[in-house]
Design a protein around this motif. Sequence first.
Motif, PDB file in Angstrom:
ATOM      1  N   LEU A   7      -0.639  27.848 -44.590  1.00 64.57           N
ATOM      2  CA  LEU A   7      -2.153  28.107 -44.530  1.00 64.57           C
ATOM      3  C   LEU A   7      -3.036  27.021 -44.207  1.00 64.57           C
ATOM      4  O   LEU A   7      -4.089  27.068 -43.757  1.00 64.57           O
ATOM      5  N   ASN A   8      -2.662  25.965 -44.843  1.00 64.71           N
ATOM      6  CA  ASN A   8      -3.292  24.646 -44.765  1.00 64.71           C
ATOM      7  C   ASN A   8      -3.088  23.889 -43.352  1.00 64.71           C
ATOM      8  O   ASN A   8      -4.037  22.909 -43.050  1.00 64.71           O
ATOM      9  N   SER A   9      -2.350  24.155 -42.684  1.00 65.80           N
ATOM     10  CA  SER A   9      -1.823  23.485 -41.518  1.00 65.80           C
ATOM     11  C   SER A   9      -2.666  24.092 -40.296  1.00 65.80           C
ATOM     12  O   SER A   9      -3.021  25.301 -40.078  1.00 65.80           O
ATOM     13  N   LYS A  10      -3.254  23.270 -39.204  1.00 65.14           N
ATOM     14  CA  LYS A  10      -3.882  23.767 -38.135  1.00 65.14           C
ATOM     15  C   LYS A  10      -2.995  23.596 -36.813  1.00 65.14           C
ATOM     16  O   LYS A  10      -3.684  23.928 -35.876  1.00 65.14           O
ATOM     17  N   SER A  11      -1.751  23.301 -36.994  1.00 63.93           N
ATOM     18  CA  SER A  11      -0.829  23.488 -35.959  1.00 63.93           C
ATOM     19  C   SER A  11      -0.908  24.929 -35.205  1.00 63.93           C
ATOM     20  O   SER A  11      -0.998  25.926 -35.977  1.00 63.93           O
ATOM     21  N   SER A  12      -0.460  25.018 -34.062  1.00 62.50           N
ATOM     22  CA  SER A  12      -0.349  26.393 -33.225  1.00 62.50           C
ATOM     23  C   SER A  12       0.897  27.057 -33.970  1.00 62.50           C
ATOM     24  O   SER A  12       0.827  28.300 -33.899  1.00 62.50           O
ATOM     25  N   THR A  13       1.966  26.254 -34.257  1.00 64.09           N
ATOM     26  CA  THR A  13       3.103  27.017 -34.797  1.00 64.09           C
ATOM     27  C   THR A  13       2.649  27.670 -36.081  1.00 64.09           C
ATOM     28  O   THR A  13       3.246  28.916 -36.323  1.00 64.09           O
ATOM     29  N   ALA A  14       1.932  27.029 -36.931  1.00 61.93           N
ATOM     30  CA  ALA A  14       1.644  27.683 -38.114  1.00 61.93           C
ATOM     31  C   ALA A  14       0.918  28.808 -38.114  1.00 61.93           C
ATOM     32  O   ALA A  14       0.946  29.784 -38.750  1.00 61.93           O
ATOM     33  N   ARG A  15      -0.114  28.953 -37.098  1.00 59.28           N
ATOM     34  CA  ARG A  15      -0.769  29.947 -36.677  1.00 59.28           C
ATOM     35  C   ARG A  15      -0.002  31.279 -36.087  1.00 59.28           C
ATOM     36  O   ARG A  15      -0.362  32.235 -36.636  1.00 59.28           O
ATOM     37  N   ARG A  16       0.822  30.813 -35.035  1.00 59.06           N
ATOM     38  CA  ARG A  16       1.720  31.915 -35.052  1.00 59.06           C
ATOM     39  C   ARG A  16       2.665  32.492 -35.856  1.00 59.06           C
ATOM     40  O   ARG A  16       3.145  33.534 -35.732  1.00 59.06           O
ATOM     41  N   ALA A  17       3.274  31.543 -36.619  1.00 66.50           N
ATOM     42  CA  ALA A  17       4.084  32.063 -37.868  1.00 66.50           C
ATOM     43  C   ALA A  17       3.369  33.189 -38.547  1.00 66.50           C
ATOM     44  O   ALA A  17       4.106  34.233 -38.900  1.00 66.50           O
ATOM     45  N   GLY A  18       2.146  32.890 -38.840  1.00 68.41           N
ATOM     46  CA  GLY A  18       1.409  33.830 -39.729  1.00 68.41           C
ATOM     47  C   GLY A  18       1.310  35.271 -38.959  1.00 68.41           C
ATOM     48  O   GLY A  18       1.126  36.411 -39.914  1.00 68.41           O
ATOM     49  N   ARG A  19       1.707  35.604 -37.722  1.00 70.34           N
ATOM     50  CA  ARG A  19       1.694  36.840 -37.062  1.00 70.34           C
ATOM     51  C   ARG A  19       3.012  37.472 -37.583  1.00 70.34           C
ATOM     52  O   ARG A  19       3.213  38.724 -37.336  1.00 70.34           O
ATOM     53  N   VAL A  20       4.131  36.525 -37.998  1.00 72.72           N
ATOM     54  CA  VAL A  20       5.472  37.328 -38.010  1.00 72.72           C
ATOM     55  C   VAL A  20       5.972  36.878 -39.482  1.00 72.72           C
ATOM     56  O   VAL A  20       6.920  36.001 -39.478  1.00 72.72           O
ATOM     57  N   PRO A  21       5.475  37.098 -40.614  1.00 75.17           N
ATOM     58  CA  PRO A  21       5.811  36.774 -41.801  1.00 75.17           C
ATOM     59  C   PRO A  21       6.929  37.229 -42.368  1.00 75.17           C
ATOM     60  O   PRO A  21       7.754  36.417 -42.890  1.00 75.17           O
ATOM     61  N   ASP A  22       7.545  38.443 -41.966  1.00 78.49           N
ATOM     62  CA  ASP A  22       9.027  38.862 -42.023  1.00 78.49           C
ATOM     63  C   ASP A  22      10.105  37.998 -41.315  1.00 78.49           C
ATOM     64  O   ASP A  22      11.012  37.483 -42.434  1.00 78.49           O
ATOM     65  N   PHE A  23       9.758  37.500 -40.287  1.00 76.35           N
ATOM     66  CA  PHE A  23      10.618  36.395 -39.692  1.00 76.35           C
ATOM     67  C   PHE A  23      10.648  35.225 -40.294  1.00 76.35           C
ATOM     68  O   PHE A  23      11.708  34.404 -40.558  1.00 76.35           O
ATOM     69  N   VAL A  24       9.659  34.743 -40.726  1.00 77.86           N
ATOM     70  CA  VAL A  24       9.404  33.366 -41.236  1.00 77.86           C
ATOM     71  C   VAL A  24      10.083  33.355 -42.790  1.00 77.86           C
ATOM     72  O   VAL A  24      10.848  32.367 -43.194  1.00 77.86           O
ATOM     73  N   ALA A  25       9.837  34.522 -43.598  1.00 80.17           N
ATOM     74  CA  ALA A  25      10.724  34.641 -44.838  1.00 80.17           C
ATOM     75  C   ALA A  25      12.064  34.660 -44.582  1.00 80.17           C
ATOM     76  O   ALA A  25      12.734  33.860 -45.435  1.00 80.17           O
ATOM     77  N   ALA A  26      12.774  35.442 -43.536  1.00 76.13           N
ATOM     78  CA  ALA A  26      14.116  35.399 -43.507  1.00 76.13           C
ATOM     79  C   ALA A  26      14.553  34.216 -43.107  1.00 76.13           C
ATOM     80  O   ALA A  26      15.490  33.685 -43.378  1.00 76.13           O
ATOM     81  N   CYS A  27      13.785  33.308 -42.095  1.00 71.96           N
ATOM     82  CA  CYS A  27      14.482  32.110 -41.595  1.00 71.96           C
ATOM     83  C   CYS A  27      14.188  30.919 -42.616  1.00 71.96           C
ATOM     84  O   CYS A  27      14.958  30.186 -42.746  1.00 71.96           O
ATOM     85  N   PHE A  28      13.220  31.148 -43.706  1.00 70.07           N
ATOM     86  CA  PHE A  28      13.178  30.295 -44.783  1.00 70.07           C
ATOM     87  C   PHE A  28      14.254  30.396 -45.686  1.00 70.07           C
ATOM     88  O   PHE A  28      15.054  29.511 -46.020  1.00 70.07           O
ATOM     89  N   ASN A  29      14.504  31.730 -46.042  1.00 67.58           N
ATOM     90  CA  ASN A  29      15.672  31.797 -47.299  1.00 67.58           C
ATOM     91  C   ASN A  29      16.967  31.333 -46.419  1.00 67.58           C
ATOM     92  O   ASN A  29      18.050  30.801 -47.255  1.00 67.58           O
ATOM     93  N   MET A  30      17.311  31.513 -45.189  1.00 70.10           N
ATOM     94  CA  MET A  30      18.165  31.040 -44.450  1.00 70.10           C
ATOM     95  C   MET A  30      18.549  29.647 -44.330  1.00 70.10           C
ATOM     96  O   MET A  30      19.267  28.940 -44.754  1.00 70.10           O
ATOM     97  N   CYS A  31      17.272  28.859 -44.110  1.00 69.10           N
ATOM     98  CA  CYS A  31      17.155  27.541 -44.002  1.00 69.10           C
ATOM     99  C   CYS A  31      17.603  26.699 -45.400  1.00 69.10           C
ATOM    100  O   CYS A  31      18.311  25.721 -45.341  1.00 69.10           O
ATOM    101  N   TRP A  32      16.952  27.327 -46.246  1.00 62.76           N
ATOM    102  CA  TRP A  32      17.110  26.734 -47.582  1.00 62.76           C
ATOM    103  C   TRP A  32      18.607  26.734 -48.191  1.00 62.76           C
ATOM    104  O   TRP A  32      19.159  26.064 -48.740  1.00 62.76           O
ATOM    105  N   LEU A  33      19.052  27.996 -47.899  1.00 62.56           N
ATOM    106  CA  LEU A  33      20.653  28.231 -48.315  1.00 62.56           C
ATOM    107  C   LEU A  33      21.579  27.104 -47.493  1.00 62.56           C
ATOM    108  O   LEU A  33      22.684  26.730 -47.977  1.00 62.56           O
ATOM    109  N   MET A  34      21.261  27.085 -46.215  1.00 67.32           N
ATOM    110  CA  MET A  34      21.945  26.034 -45.272  1.00 67.32           C
ATOM    111  C   MET A  34      21.646  24.692 -45.835  1.00 67.32           C
ATOM    112  O   MET A  34      22.962  24.088 -45.944  1.00 67.32           O
ATOM    113  N   ALA A  35      20.461  24.233 -46.267  1.00 67.02           N
ATOM    114  CA  ALA A  35      20.348  22.995 -46.721  1.00 67.02           C
ATOM    115  C   ALA A  35      21.123  22.495 -48.131  1.00 67.02           C
ATOM    116  O   ALA A  35      21.472  21.312 -48.314  1.00 67.02           O
TER     117      ALA A  35
END
Length: 485
Positions: A257-285
């Motif tokens: 929300l605080n980021s001004k990057s284009s990727t952050a703005r585009r991520a706001g349009r697909v919240p379900d995809f972002v949530a799924a990717c985050f959960n996956m990447c955290w469990l990978m890490a």
Amino acid sequence: MNFQKETDEVERLRKKLEEIQKQNEELEKKLVQKEKHQNDIGSRYLQAKKLKTDLHDSQKTIDSLKQKVQMAENETRSIKAELTKRDRHDASLKNELESYGNLERQFDKIKEELKNTKAELEETKSRLSKSMGDKLTDNNPNIADLSDKNRPTKLAERYQEIYDNEWTDAFETLDEIYQNEEKTTSILIHILMGTRDFCEREAEYQMDQIQKAIIQNTSSPGRRVPTNVQKQLKECRKITAETSGKYLYQKYNKELLNSKSSTARRAGRVPDFVAACFNMCWLMAVQDPPIVFSQNVDHGDTFNTDMYKAYTRTGNKVDFVVWPALNLHTNGPVLCKGVAQGYTEVTRRSRSVPAKSRKKNESYETTPENDTDTKRDMKLKTNTVVIGGRSIRTSDEGLENDKSTTRRADKIHRNTPVARQSRATFKPKNLSYYDNNPPSNPKPSENDVDTFWRWREMFGPEEARRLLGQDYDICLKYLKGLGVI
């Protein structure tokens, strides 16, 4: 003397007459009174008779009312008896409910005890399995702990599910905006890599803070806890990864929300995809060692079928990556294949030459049986045919092994740039294209075959035949000769 006697007699008679008249008057008066009295008696008799009738009717009414009262009393007694019976029944039900409540509480108590016993048993099994497997699994990803529901093989299954579900929905959302397949997939990969970078930083920072808290040393970065303790800390972090991931996801959302990057703005349009990717990447890490994405593949690199599956086109070269592959660890084996768009480097006839300027035999001199170049394009060894610029599998084995790719290709086909461009620019040909004398066994050009598939897919066979005319029949006959249709 006689006169006197007569006079006296007359006088006596007169007096007697007067007396008689008086008596007569009195009798008349009495008669009148008697008649009046008789009239009064008759009137009173009629009144009495009427009163007697009224009394009789009143008595009937009273009797009827008495019967109604009696019936009401009987009904009241019946209702009271029924109420008494119901009260006794309610009291019995209340006692049964209290008894049932006691039984239910006892059942809940036994159920809770059973649950706790099962949890203790599972915990005991888990500890036993962990104690037996710690020595084997310490920094050894080739040996999996089967008691871990977030082990690498399970994460690979989740990773594939994200591509089949959340990725598809996110692609449709963004492709409606950008109308460019390659750009849309690139944006989704950037969103995925953004979550990966954040999770890797947080995982490293978290472990560093845990170790500093244990040894109570924040000034000497070189000092670390013993190796066996590090293993236990990593296992503890894995167990609590899902809980900690929820709070970290909130932190990541604030960063977006605080980021001004284009990727952050585009991520706001697909919240379900972002949530799924985050959960996956955290469990990978938090795996030991961490699960990683495969190294980047550039356009023109050799298509490695051991690492990638074809998106909608196959080939010996990579056009662009759609979904990264997953490696068990850095330079480790492939845990889950990625998806990439392929293409084949072949020498093709120039399409800039007008069709009528070509020699007639140049387009039709090769029979379907000997046309190896077109067979390679239309029915490859991987059992695919070109539809709207995409390769779709036709064999039963291909459908069984690549259902998600085919479904996704069908789902987004009508929105592809190729389909939109074909609707806007294609002009169907008629018999004049062949000078009203088409060859007996014509071979359509590659562009005609591609158009045939696109229009057949978009409009259906009948409408495509009407729009394309003779070209439709030529392509249909040619493809039947190849065995594609």
